[in-house]
Design an enzyme around this catalytic site. Structure first.
Site, short mmCIF file in Angstrom:
data_model
loop_
_atom_site.label_atom_id
_atom_site.label_comp_id
_atom_site.label_asym_id
_atom_site.label_seq_id
_atom_site.Cartn_x
_atom_site.Cartn_y
_atom_site.Cartn_z
N LYS A 100 1.08 4.22 -2.81
CA LYS A 100 0.74 5.61 -2.48
C LYS A 100 1.94 6.55 -2.65
O LYS A 100 1.77 7.72 -2.99
CB LYS A 100 0.18 5.68 -1.04
CG LYS A 100 -1.15 4.92 -0.85
CD LYS A 100 -2.24 5.46 -1.75
CE LYS A 100 -3.61 4.90 -1.40
NZ LYS A 100 -4.66 5.43 -2.30
N TYR B 163 0.84 -1.21 0.00
CA TYR B 163 0.00 0.00 0.00
C TYR B 163 0.87 1.26 0.00
O TYR B 163 0.64 2.20 -0.77
CB TYR B 163 -0.89 -0.05 1.24
CG TYR B 163 -1.87 1.09 1.40
CD1 TYR B 163 -3.03 1.13 0.64
CD2 TYR B 163 -1.64 2.11 2.33
CE1 TYR B 163 -3.95 2.17 0.79
CE2 TYR B 163 -2.54 3.14 2.49
CZ TYR B 163 -3.70 3.16 1.73
OH TYR B 163 -4.60 4.19 1.90
P1 NAP Z 1 -13.53 2.59 1.36
O1 NAP Z 1 -14.43 3.12 2.41
O2 NAP Z 1 -13.04 1.19 1.43
O3 NAP Z 1 -14.23 2.84 -0.08
C1 NAP Z 1 -13.56 2.42 -1.23
C2 NAP Z 1 -14.29 2.92 -2.45
O4 NAP Z 1 -13.49 2.58 -3.58
C3 NAP Z 1 -15.63 2.27 -2.66
O5 NAP Z 1 -16.47 3.18 -3.31
C4 NAP Z 1 -15.30 1.09 -3.58
O6 NAP Z 1 -16.39 0.66 -4.41
C5 NAP Z 1 -14.23 1.72 -4.43
N1 NAP Z 1 -13.31 0.75 -5.00
C6 NAP Z 1 -12.54 -0.17 -4.38
N2 NAP Z 1 -11.82 -0.88 -5.27
C7 NAP Z 1 -12.17 -0.40 -6.50
C8 NAP Z 1 -11.82 -0.75 -7.81
N3 NAP Z 1 -10.95 -1.74 -8.07
N4 NAP Z 1 -12.38 -0.06 -8.83
C9 NAP Z 1 -13.27 0.93 -8.60
N5 NAP Z 1 -13.65 1.30 -7.37
C10 NAP Z 1 -13.11 0.63 -6.33
O7 NAP Z 1 -12.19 3.48 1.25
P2 NAP Z 1 -11.88 4.95 1.82
O8 NAP Z 1 -11.42 4.81 3.21
O9 NAP Z 1 -12.98 5.86 1.48
O10 NAP Z 1 -10.58 5.30 0.95
C11 NAP Z 1 -10.65 6.06 -0.24
C12 NAP Z 1 -9.23 6.39 -0.68
O11 NAP Z 1 -8.57 7.11 0.36
C13 NAP Z 1 -8.36 5.18 -0.98
O12 NAP Z 1 -7.51 5.44 -2.06
C14 NAP Z 1 -7.56 5.02 0.29
O13 NAP Z 1 -6.34 4.36 0.06
C15 NAP Z 1 -7.36 6.46 0.67
N6 NAP Z 1 -7.04 6.67 2.08
C16 NAP Z 1 -7.93 6.33 3.05
C17 NAP Z 1 -7.60 6.54 4.39
C18 NAP Z 1 -8.54 6.22 5.52
O14 NAP Z 1 -8.14 6.36 6.68
N7 NAP Z 1 -9.78 5.78 5.25
C19 NAP Z 1 -6.36 7.08 4.71
C20 NAP Z 1 -5.47 7.40 3.70
C21 NAP Z 1 -5.84 7.22 2.40
P3 NAP Z 1 -17.52 -0.41 -3.87
O15 NAP Z 1 -18.41 0.35 -2.94
O16 NAP Z 1 -18.20 -0.87 -5.11
O17 NAP Z 1 -16.75 -1.49 -3.17
#
Ligand code: NAP
Length: 243
Positions: free
Chosen positions: A159, A155
């Site tokens: 990133k 990951y």
């Molecule tokens: P999340 O709650 O797991 O939601 C993921 C979203 O991405 C969902 O809409 C999912 O669609 C979609 N998705 C997953 N795999 C995909 C694929 N192969 N193709 C198209 N869509 C896909 O994640 P999140 O926490 O909101 O994270 C969003 C972004 O922020 C990510 O890039 C993550 O790495 C980054 N991030 C998050 C955090 C954190 O603390 N949450 C911190 C740093 C960075 P479905 O609903 O259809 O599954």
């Protein structure tokens, strides 16, 4: 409503940070196209929720890791909505594990979705933005990509890769009026961080709370709205965690 008449594309918009971005971009005036992996119910619900802002919205099932589907998402947005002004590469996954036990598949899946997927959509949308001579690209990285994190070598590599990628895109497309920036969130309350010890994490954050998806969405609206003389930057939105 400074973004009236403009079109934004958000990958992974059905849940979490992506969902908040879709809502905030629509509230700021954008028409929004968003993708999702498989959760059609969440995507349909969001399409309904966005309608309150009065703009157009369309969801597209498209696997970010699949080049053809990523290209189809961008082409569909351009064909059906007529232009692409903002691209928010948000779709991302984790498949955590310690390095010496990490499978090839877990490495490849995370790199394919989080890094190659961003290349596919950015290349596709970049062509339209260059012709248009305007556009804004925001890639969602992570503080793990800057500082590393044990158990997340795949990951963190994906990133960190996004940061070098984005800076290069900013240099390549700047003369065509296209900006490219990175947002590096800290710990944000979403399905991805469910199960983590939130009270303990919050105690290490100077702002004494986990981030909410809306905290990231506000930064996305800032970077995607016309005006800011900002490109090639990494904006940490982490409550001060990494200070
Ligand atoms: P999340 O709650 O797991 O939601 C993921 C979203 O991405 C969902 O809409 C999912 O669609 C979609 N998705 C997953 N795999 C995909 C694929 N192969 N193709 C198209 N869509 C896909 O994640 P999140 O926490 O909101 O994270 C969003 C972004 O922020 C990510 O890039 C993550 O790495 C980054 N991030 C998050 C955090 C954190 O603390 N949450 C911190 C740093 C960075 P479905 O609903 O259809 O599954």
């Amino acid at each position: 409503m400074s973004n009236q008449g403009k079109v934004a594309v958000v990958t992974g918009g059905s849940r979490g940070i992506g969902r908040a971005c879709v809502m905030a971009l629509a509230e700021s005036g954008f028409d929004v196209v968003f993708s999702y992996a498989s959760n059609k119910a969440a995507a349909s619900q969001l399409e309904n929720d966005v309608k309150v802002f009065g703009g157009k919205v369309m969801s597209v099932q498209a696997n970010a890791a699949n080049q053809l589907e990523a290209q189809m998402l961008i082409d569909k947005a351009q064909t059906e909505f007529g232009r692409i002004d903002a691209l928010v590469n948000n779709a991302g996954i984790t498949k955590d594990g310690l390095l010496i036990r990490m499978s090839d598949e877990d490495w490849d899946d995370v790199i394919a979705t989080n890094l190659s997927g961003v290349f596919y959509t950015t290349r596709a949308a970049g062509k339209y933005m260059m012709k248009q001579r305007s556009g804004t690209i925001v890639n969602i990285s992570s503080i793990s990509g800057i500082y590393g994190n044990a158990g997340q070598s795949n990951y963190a590599a994906s990133k960190a890769g996004l940061i070098g990628f984005t800076k290069s895109v900013a240099k390549e497309l700047g003369s065509r009026g296209v900006t490219a920036n990175v947002i590096a969130p800290g710990f944000i309350s979403t399905d991805m961080t469910e199960g983590l010890p939130s009270d303990e994490i919050a105690s290490h954050v100077p702002l004494k709370r986990l981030g909410q998806p809306e905290d990231i969405a506000k930064a996305v609206v800032f970077l995607t709205s016309s005006g800011p003389y900002v490109t090639g930057q990494v904006l940490q939105v982490d409550g001060g965690l990494t200070l």
